[in-house]
Write an enzyme that holds these catalytic residues in place. Structure first.
Site, PDB file in Angstrom:
ATOM      1  CG  HIS A 122      -1.948   0.971   1.341  1.00  0.00           C
ATOM      2  ND1 HIS A 122      -1.713   2.297   1.595  1.00  0.00           N
ATOM      3  CD2 HIS A 122      -3.294   0.847   1.206  1.00  0.00           C
ATOM      4  CE1 HIS A 122      -2.858   2.949   1.622  1.00  0.00           C
ATOM      5  NE2 HIS A 122      -3.841   2.093   1.381  1.00  0.00           N
ATOM      6  CG  ASP A 199       0.209  -2.264   6.002  1.00  0.00           C
ATOM      7  OD1 ASP A 199      -0.739  -2.382   6.799  1.00  0.00           O
ATOM      8  OD2 ASP A 199       0.095  -1.738   4.879  1.00  0.00           O
ATOM      9  CD  GLN A 202      -6.848  -4.701   4.061  1.00  0.00           C
ATOM     10  OE1 GLN A 202      -7.809  -5.415   4.363  1.00  0.00           O
ATOM     11  NE2 GLN A 202      -6.994  -3.420   3.764  1.00  0.00           N
ATOM     12  CE  LYS A 225      -7.512  -0.414   6.189  1.00  0.00           C
ATOM     13  NZ  LYS A 225      -8.352   0.027   5.080  1.00  0.00           N
ATOM     14  CB  CYS A 365      -3.584   3.144  -1.750  1.00  0.00           C
ATOM     15  SG  CYS A 365      -4.821   4.408  -1.513  1.00  0.00           S
TER      16      CYS A 365
END
Lengths: 407, 140
Positions: A122, A199, A202, A225, A365
């Site tokens: 991302h 990261d 997700q 999220k 992104c």
């Protein structure tokens, strides 16, 4: 064991809303998940019974607010497997968490030091490192991707060197849904004494993670999220790293003493939380992870995997559709990107919107990945446990309509 | 569908490739990107005696964007920068404020009126006009 969908869905008030006269089928969870009533109630209760600033006030509401804020930190620490709440720094989200690491950990780096990320990251895990490169002269190196949308870890030996100080990768790709094999990354990093940042935007929505057990050094994620409010997220890092890193922003709340000449800083994590934090949002995030921890994860995962399999099968059955990412449900999260031959993702998404189906279309992104694949973007469906078969049915009904219109 | 964004005329324009293609020796070229979706439009113009004599375009975009570029390719030649900027302003006003479609052959832009209800898609129609205006500014 099956998920009692009626009970689960009833906890999410927004799922009973209508879009353009159709029942909502929300499949844009990778962008933002929905909040259960328990989270909405926690935020409302805080704002109506404990709204005050934190850490400084001595009145009752201030103490309530401080307790709620720090309890939320403890809840988040428990959810991600942190050794202590002090290892959790509240941020506004994943982007600000990675920027914090880029500034504060980056301040410890020297010209010529190397940072590794991948082609599928991302933008929030690319741009902060480019900005650090421009500030401090670090060297950026990029891991390629495999044909099935995974970070190509076979290239670790080639890309990681003795100059590598940090490997910063997606735990789960926000485009392909591929889950990164963290053990291999950590092994490569340890060989050269590099740190690992993940990261987790997700990954965190799909179950508790174990930051300590993974052997990593930094973990960034967003609250919105994972059933939580917008405007809150966290950076987890090992205590000794946080203690070593200088503050990112200066201001109130993050100090020990201030004179006109100099300042000494509050201990970790507060030295990284300058200014009044997003208190109600943190309280909401605490409620969100408590809700997530109460969920029967095994059953929920099996349910989501079954729906993922249905979507992958349905996409494969339709000519002119190409899935970007792993074709099986193993080693992937329920984030499914696909390209529909001759139909732009935004045209797909607009037509699906008229069927009540919320999807995300575009580059997500992740423009370097799109350029690599030589496509403008993809259409993405992403699931949470509150999705059901009617959502998948509506997805394919809308998709067939779009394909018929553009035939 | 309650508002048929993708009606037959839009799809016909989107499929029309008759005005597509780059020019070899343009007076000016402009490329604009839509950061929202990554769409990209390039417009080349040859300007003679203040009017566009030839226009070429390349679009990497959605059906709305391609349809918009097709209309520009069909109707912009023979017009000068000032009149084309008026058209660009009018289509913007049509989408954002419900204004009338521009006059003459540009009445064809009425086909995009259903897009007005989809704010997130306005730029899909306007991106080729932005490229056109940028190209004309460069040619000026």
């Amino acid at each position: 064991m099956t998920v009692d969908m009626a009970v689960l869905r009833a906890e999410f008030p927004i799922l009973s809303t209508q879009v353009r006269g159709k029942p909502l089928h929300y499949l844009d969870n990778a962008a933002t998940s929905q909040m259960p009533q328990a989270v909405i109630d926690a935020v409302t209760t805080h704002e109506t019974q404990a709204r005050a600033n934190v850490l400084r006030g001595v009145h009752t509401l201030a103490e309530r607010a401080t307790d709620a804020y720090e309890n939320a930190r403890a809840d988040v620490a428990r959810y991600i497997g942190a050794a202590a709440p002090e290892e959790v720094v509240f941020t506004s989200g994943t982007t600000s968490a990675i920027n914090l690491a880029a500034h504060s950990f980056g301040a410890l780096l020297s010209e010529g030091d190397e940072i590794v990320f991948s082609l599928l990251e991302h933008h929030s895990n690319i741009v902060p490192w480019q900005m650090l490169r421009d500030r401090r002269g670090v060297v950026l190196k990029v891991l390629p991707v495999t044909d099935d949308g995974r970070i190509d870890l076979d290239c670790l030996d080639e890309v990681v060197t003795r100059r590598t100080k940090l490997i910063a990768l997606a735990h789960v790709s926000n485009v392909t849904g591929a889950v990164t094999d963290i053990a291999r990354v950590v092994a490569a990093a340890r060989d050269v004494g590099a740190r690992v940042l993940l990261d987790g935007a997700q990954a965190v929505p799909h179950g508790p993670v174990d930051v300590a057990g993974m052997g990593i050094d930094f973990y960034a994620f967003s609250g919105h999220k994972v059933y939580g409010p917008n405007g809150i997220g966290a950076l987890w890092a090992r205590r000794e790293l946080l203690d070593e890193m200088p503050p990112f922003m200066g201001g109130g709340e993050m100090i020990r003493t201030v004179t006109v000449e100099q300042t000494t800083y509050a201990p970790t994590p507060h030295k990284f939380e300058a200014g009044t934090p997003p208190i109600a949002q943190a309280v909401g995030l605490g409620a969100a992870v408590r809700w997530a921890m109460a969920l029967d994860l095994e059953t929920a995962t099996a349910h989501v995997n079954r729906l993922t399999g249905r979507i992958l099968d349905g996409l494969r059955e339709r000519p002119g559709i190409r899935v970007l990412g792993p074709l099986g449900s193993q080693g992937r999260a329920p984030v499914i990107s696909f390209e529909v031959d001759t139909i732009h993702p935004h045209d797909v998404c607009t037509i699906l919107d008229h069927h009540g189906v919320a999807l995300r279309g575009g580059h997500h992104c992740a423009q370097p990945l799109m350029d690599h694949c030589d496509i403008v973007g993809t259409t993405r469906a992403s699931l949470m446990p509150y999705n059901d078969d009617s959502d998948v049915d509506a997805l394919f009904e809308g998709l067939d309509d779009a394909m018929a219109r553009f035939a | 569908m309650d508002t048929d964004l993708y009606h037959a005329r839009i799809l016909e324009l989107a499929r029309d490739t008759s005005t597509e293609g780059r020019l070899d020796a343009p007076t000016a070229s402009a490329t604009v990107n839509n950061p929202l979706c990554g769409d990209r439009v390039t417009i080349d113009v040859i300007v003679e005696n203040a009017d566009i004599s030839v226009l070429g375009h390349k679009v990497r975009g959605c059906a709305l964007c391609r349809a918009s570029a097709t209309l520009i390719g069909a109707h912009a030649p023979g017009h000068d920068a000032a009149s084309l900027k008026v058209v660009a302003g009018a289509v913007t006003a049509m989408l954002k404020h419900g204004g009338p479609a521009p006059d003459g052959p540009w009445q064809a832009l009425e086909a995009f009126r259903p897009v007005a209800d989809h704010k997130s898609r306005h730029d899909c129609v306007l991106l080729p006009f932005q490229a056109l205006v940028d190209a004309l500014d460069q040619a000026d």
